[in-house]
Every structure is written in C-alpha cells, then in structure tokens.
Design an enzyme around this catalytic site. Structure first.
Site, PDB file in Angstrom:
ATOM      1  N   GLY A   9       0.944  -1.294   0.122  1.00 38.10           N
ATOM      2  CA  GLY A   9      -0.186   0.100   0.053  1.00 38.10           C
ATOM      3  C   GLY A   9       0.906   1.327  -0.055  1.00 38.10           C
ATOM      4  N   GLY A  99       0.404  -3.386  10.682  1.00 36.88           N
ATOM      5  CA  GLY A  99      -0.449  -2.120  11.547  1.00 36.88           C
ATOM      6  C   GLY A  99      -1.726  -1.950  11.250  1.00 36.88           C
ATOM      7  N   THR A 100      -2.191  -2.789  10.127  1.00 38.87           N
ATOM      8  CA  THR A 100      -3.636  -2.398   9.775  1.00 38.87           C
ATOM      9  C   THR A 100      -4.347  -2.594  11.007  1.00 38.87           C
ATOM     10  OG1 THR A 100      -2.961  -3.307   7.648  1.00 38.87           O
ATOM     11  CG2 THR A 100      -5.298  -3.367   8.405  1.00 38.87           C
ATOM     12  N   MET A 126       2.296   1.639  16.660  1.00 34.95           N
ATOM     13  CA  MET A 126       3.841   1.180  16.443  1.00 34.95           C
ATOM     14  C   MET A 126       4.612   2.329  17.100  1.00 34.95           C
ATOM     15  SD  MET A 126       4.274  -1.653  14.179  1.00 34.95           S
ATOM     16  CE  MET A 126       3.100  -2.836  13.458  1.00 34.95           C
ATOM     17  N   HIS A 156      -9.003  11.017  15.813  1.00 35.14           N
ATOM     18  CA  HIS A 156      -8.554  10.600  14.598  1.00 35.14           C
ATOM     19  C   HIS A 156      -9.012  11.484  13.499  1.00 35.14           C
ATOM     20  CE1 HIS A 156      -6.968   7.111  16.875  1.00 35.14           C
ATOM     21  NE2 HIS A 156      -5.874   7.022  15.948  1.00 35.14           N
ATOM     22  N   LYS A 160     -10.456   8.075   9.014  1.00 33.42           N
ATOM     23  CA  LYS A 160     -10.116   6.574   9.500  1.00 33.42           C
ATOM     24  C   LYS A 160     -11.533   5.970   9.394  1.00 33.42           C
ATOM     25  CE  LYS A 160      -8.585   4.141  13.587  1.00 33.42           C
ATOM     26  NZ  LYS A 160      -7.789   3.543  12.871  1.00 33.42           N
TER      27      LYS A 160
HETATM   28  N1  LIG Z   1      -0.297   0.384  13.726  1.00 30.52           N
HETATM   29  C1  LIG Z   1      -0.258   1.558  13.603  1.00 30.52           C
HETATM   30  O1  LIG Z   1       0.819   2.282  14.266  1.00 30.52           O
HETATM   31  C2  LIG Z   1      -1.053   2.531  12.715  1.00 30.52           C
HETATM   32  C3  LIG Z   1      -0.923   3.813  12.400  1.00 30.52           C
HETATM   33  C4  LIG Z   1      -1.458   4.570  11.579  1.00 30.52           C
HETATM   34  C5  LIG Z   1      -2.544   3.773  10.892  1.00 30.52           C
HETATM   35  N2  LIG Z   1      -2.593   2.492  10.996  1.00 30.52           N
HETATM   36  C6  LIG Z   1      -3.763   1.844  10.156  1.00 30.52           C
HETATM   37  O2  LIG Z   1      -2.909   1.417   9.035  1.00 30.52           O
HETATM   38  C7  LIG Z   1      -3.932   1.248   7.920  1.00 30.52           C
HETATM   39  C8  LIG Z   1      -3.830   2.091   6.741  1.00 30.52           C
HETATM   40  O3  LIG Z   1      -3.796   3.578   7.209  1.00 30.52           O
HETATM   41  P1  LIG Z   1      -3.585   4.893   6.026  1.00 30.52           P
HETATM   42  O4  LIG Z   1      -4.078   6.047   7.029  1.00 30.52           O
HETATM   43  O5  LIG Z   1      -2.361   4.642   5.638  1.00 30.52           O
HETATM   44  O6  LIG Z   1      -4.675   4.548   5.083  1.00 30.52           O
HETATM   45  P2  LIG Z   1      -4.750   4.878   3.537  1.00 30.52           P
HETATM   46  O7  LIG Z   1      -4.129   6.131   3.208  1.00 30.52           O
HETATM   47  O8  LIG Z   1      -6.252   4.639   3.164  1.00 30.52           O
HETATM   48  O9  LIG Z   1      -3.804   3.681   2.891  1.00 30.52           O
HETATM   49  C9  LIG Z   1      -4.315   2.579   2.941  1.00 30.52           C
HETATM   50  C10 LIG Z   1      -3.468   2.097   1.592  1.00 30.52           C
HETATM   51  O10 LIG Z   1      -3.816   0.542   1.294  1.00 30.52           O
HETATM   52  C11 LIG Z   1      -3.935   0.233  -0.002  1.00 30.52           C
HETATM   53  N3  LIG Z   1      -4.624  -0.936  -0.298  1.00 30.52           N
HETATM   54  C12 LIG Z   1      -6.191  -1.093  -0.078  1.00 30.52           C
HETATM   55  N4  LIG Z   1      -6.467  -2.262  -0.632  1.00 30.52           N
HETATM   56  C13 LIG Z   1      -5.217  -2.865  -1.114  1.00 30.52           C
HETATM   57  C14 LIG Z   1      -5.169  -3.912  -1.755  1.00 30.52           C
HETATM   58  N5  LIG Z   1      -6.147  -4.949  -1.896  1.00 30.52           N
HETATM   59  N6  LIG Z   1      -3.932  -4.291  -2.413  1.00 30.52           N
HETATM   60  C15 LIG Z   1      -2.932  -3.413  -1.896  1.00 30.52           C
HETATM   61  N7  LIG Z   1      -2.988  -1.976  -1.515  1.00 30.52           N
HETATM   62  C16 LIG Z   1      -4.328  -1.750  -0.867  1.00 30.52           C
HETATM   63  C17 LIG Z   1      -4.978   1.642  -0.649  1.00 30.52           C
HETATM   64  O11 LIG Z   1      -4.587   1.636  -1.863  1.00 30.52           O
HETATM   65  P3  LIG Z   1      -5.739   2.279  -2.775  1.00 30.52           P
HETATM   66  O12 LIG Z   1      -5.519   3.991  -2.213  1.00 30.52           O
HETATM   67  O13 LIG Z   1      -5.579   2.077  -4.248  1.00 30.52           O
HETATM   68  O14 LIG Z   1      -7.111   2.180  -2.258  1.00 30.52           O
HETATM   69  C18 LIG Z   1      -3.996   2.723   0.221  1.00 30.52           C
HETATM   70  O15 LIG Z   1      -3.101   3.073  -0.544  1.00 30.52           O
HETATM   71  C19 LIG Z   1      -5.287   1.412   8.780  1.00 30.52           C
HETATM   72  O16 LIG Z   1      -5.776   0.266   8.988  1.00 30.52           O
HETATM   73  C20 LIG Z   1      -4.877   2.274   9.879  1.00 30.52           C
HETATM   74  O17 LIG Z   1      -5.725   2.269  11.019  1.00 30.52           O
HETATM   75  C21 LIG Z   1      -1.916   1.817  11.925  1.00 30.52           C
END
Ligand SMILES: NC(=O)c1ccc[n+]([C@@H]2O[C@H](COP(=O)([O-])OP(=O)(O)OC[C@H]3O[C@@H](n4cnc5c(N)ncnc54)[C@H](OP(=O)(O)O)[C@@H]3O)[C@@H](O)[C@H]2O)c1
Length: 268
Positions: A9, A99-100, A126, A156, A160
C-alpha cells in the site's frame, strides 16, 4: 545485517511515510513496494511516489512474484488486503509487520495460525510512546485499584474507517485485564438518551473524528474528588513508521510467532 523491507500500500498515507522511514534508517533498504492491481502508480519509482526522491525501486502489484526481493513485508493497508498478503507471505516464508487495524477476533485468529509458520509483529500502534503508555497504564490501574471509573477517549482524522481505534481497544483490554474483567462484557461504546447511572465495572469508549488529527488517546480514571488522565498525542505518522521499521529489523532474526511492539521494545 541490512533488512530489506517490502512496503504494501505504498501510495497510502502510511505507505508513503513507511518508505521515507525505511530509507532514513541506516540498517534497512527498500526491497520492494506494492499497490493494489490497476493502481495508477504501478511502474513508477516508489521514492517518487513517497516524495523522497528516486530510489530505483519500481512500484508493483504482484506480491507473490516478488517475495524474494524483501525480508519483511510492512503492511498498513486494509483488512482484506492484509489477509490476502498474509497468505502470500506464509506460502513464501516471509515475515510481516502488520499495522492495519479493525480486525475481528476471527480475523485475528488467522494471524495466530499464520504465525505458527512465519514471524509476525502485529500492533495497532507502533509508536514507542503508546507502548510505554500501555505499560504505565497497567501499573496505574493496579496501583489505583477498584473505585475509579475508566473512560477511553480517542480522536483521529476524518478518513479513518474503524472505530474505536485499535489502540483504544488495546488500552481497554489492558485496563480490563488489570481489573480481572472481560472487555467484551464491560465495554460501552458511546452513550445516548436515558442511560441510567454508570455501572462501576464498565469501561467507556468515546470516539472523535475530524480534520487531520493523527491520533490522540486519553485514558481517564475518575474517582471521587480526583482524576488521573493519561494522554498520548501523535503529531506525525513518522512515529508509527519508525516503530514499524524498527519492528521489521527486529523481526528478521526471530523464529515464527505472533509478537507485538512490547516484544520489539523489550517492555515485557
Ligand atoms: N499500527 C499503527 O501504528 C497504525 C498507524 C496508523 C495507521 N494504521 C492503520 O493502517 C491502515 C492504513 O492507514 P492509512 O491511513 O495509511 O490508510 P490509507 O491512506 O487509506 O492507505 C491504505 C492503502 O492501502 C492500499 N490498499 C487497499 N487495498 C489494497 C489491496 N487490496 N492491495 C494493495 N493495496 C491496497 C490503498 O490503496 P488505494 O489507495 O488504491 O485504495 C491505500 O494506498 C489503517 O488500518 C490504519 O488504521 C496503523
């Protein structure tokens, strides 16, 4: 030894910062970068997509064909994408940092099954600060004992998709465990209307969504005549990305198992 990191991603909010954190770290390199099939950035340089300058690593959509290009896949995408990547990494024997957030307990069980064969770090947050907060939280609950009402408030950004945040739920689990309660039985998610008086055993969750808030969490212990508020505020996604890269470097040398950031940081 240098850890070759794959980022899933890569065009997402976290994906771009993960590329930056990977190349900033002297002990990691970007081995591969992935997006979903049909994405407009396939074939582009991942460094340019992330805004850090060319890295000579092209964005791809064929994870299964590129597993030899990385040691650890860092995945902050969506639940469906992560579970599909999990199958591929398990077949290829590649470690994952996940991290998802927003997994159901059934979906989390799939991570446990895969972790019998590959090493996985799975953590809803993280950042080092939140993981230290978790430790302080367990101690605070134990020291205060019963008699304090616990409420967890999180905020958030407007994009989100899951609520309460995975971090808020983890904080709730820690408090519930400290008091010998089952979070599934005592959690209250928001309140409205004639709720009646507060049940002393409950742990309340309040969710705020708006603007560009990166991630705020407060655990409130409210007693009679006093209250304690433990608050963490993330002001940049870089804190999560640096934690994820640190987890990847640590995970590279671990046997199969399901780990979290307290393992990575030595906080257990
Ligand atoms: N653990 C931690 O510390 C932490 C911190 C921050 C966020 N998170 C989590 O991380 C996740 C992502 O957050 P974000 O804010 O970065 O979201 P985001 O900006 O929506 O990014 C998600 C990415 O995943 C891609 N994706 C979706 N389905 C896919 C697939 N089938 N194959 C490949 N790529 C795919 C999306 O692509 P498209 O743009 O093409 O849809 C997008 O680029 C969320 O679950 C969030 O809660 C965790």
């Amino acid at each position: 030894m240098t850890c070759r990191i794959g980022v899933a991603g890569v065009n997402g909010r976290m994906g771009r910062v993960l590329v930056e954190a990977t190349v900033q770290n002297t002990e990691s390199t970007l081995g591969a970068a992935f997006v979903r099939r049909g994405s407009a950035v396939i074939g582009q340089d991942a460094g340019l997509v992330a805004g850090v300058g060319a890295l000579n690593c092209l964005v791809r959509d064929d994870l299964a064909a590129a597993c030899t290009d990385f040691d650890v896949l860092i995945d902050f995408t969506s639940i469906d994408a992560t579970l599909s990547h999990l199958d591929i990494c398990r077949s290829a024997g590649r470690a994952m940092v996940i991290g998802t957030t927003g997994f159901s307990s059934t979906q989390k069980a799939l991570l446990q099954v895969a972790a019998r064969e590959i090493p996985i770090v799975f953590a809803p947050n993280m950042s080092i600060g939140v993981n230290v907060l978790q430790r302080v939280l367990a101690q605070t609950a134990a020291l205060l004992g019963e008699g304090y009402d616990v409420e967890i408030i999180e905020a958030h950004h407007r994009h989100k998709v899951d609520a309460p945040s995975g971090t808020a739920l983890r904080l709730g689990e820690i408090v519930a465990r400290a008091y010998g309660r089952d979070l599934a039985e005592v959690a209250v998610y928001g309140r409205e209307g004639h709720t009646g008086a507060r049940d002393a055993k409950t742990i309340g969750f309040s969710t705020i969504r708006g603007g560009d808030v990166v991630g705020d969490h407060t655990v409130l212990f409210a007693g009679i005549g006093e209250r304690i508020e433990l608050t963490h505020k993330a002001s940049s996604r870089m804190t999560f990305a640096q934690g994820a890269v640190r987890a990847a470097r640590w995970l590279k040398d671990q046997p199969p198992g399901l780990y979290d950031m307290t393992d990575v940081l030595g906080l257990k």
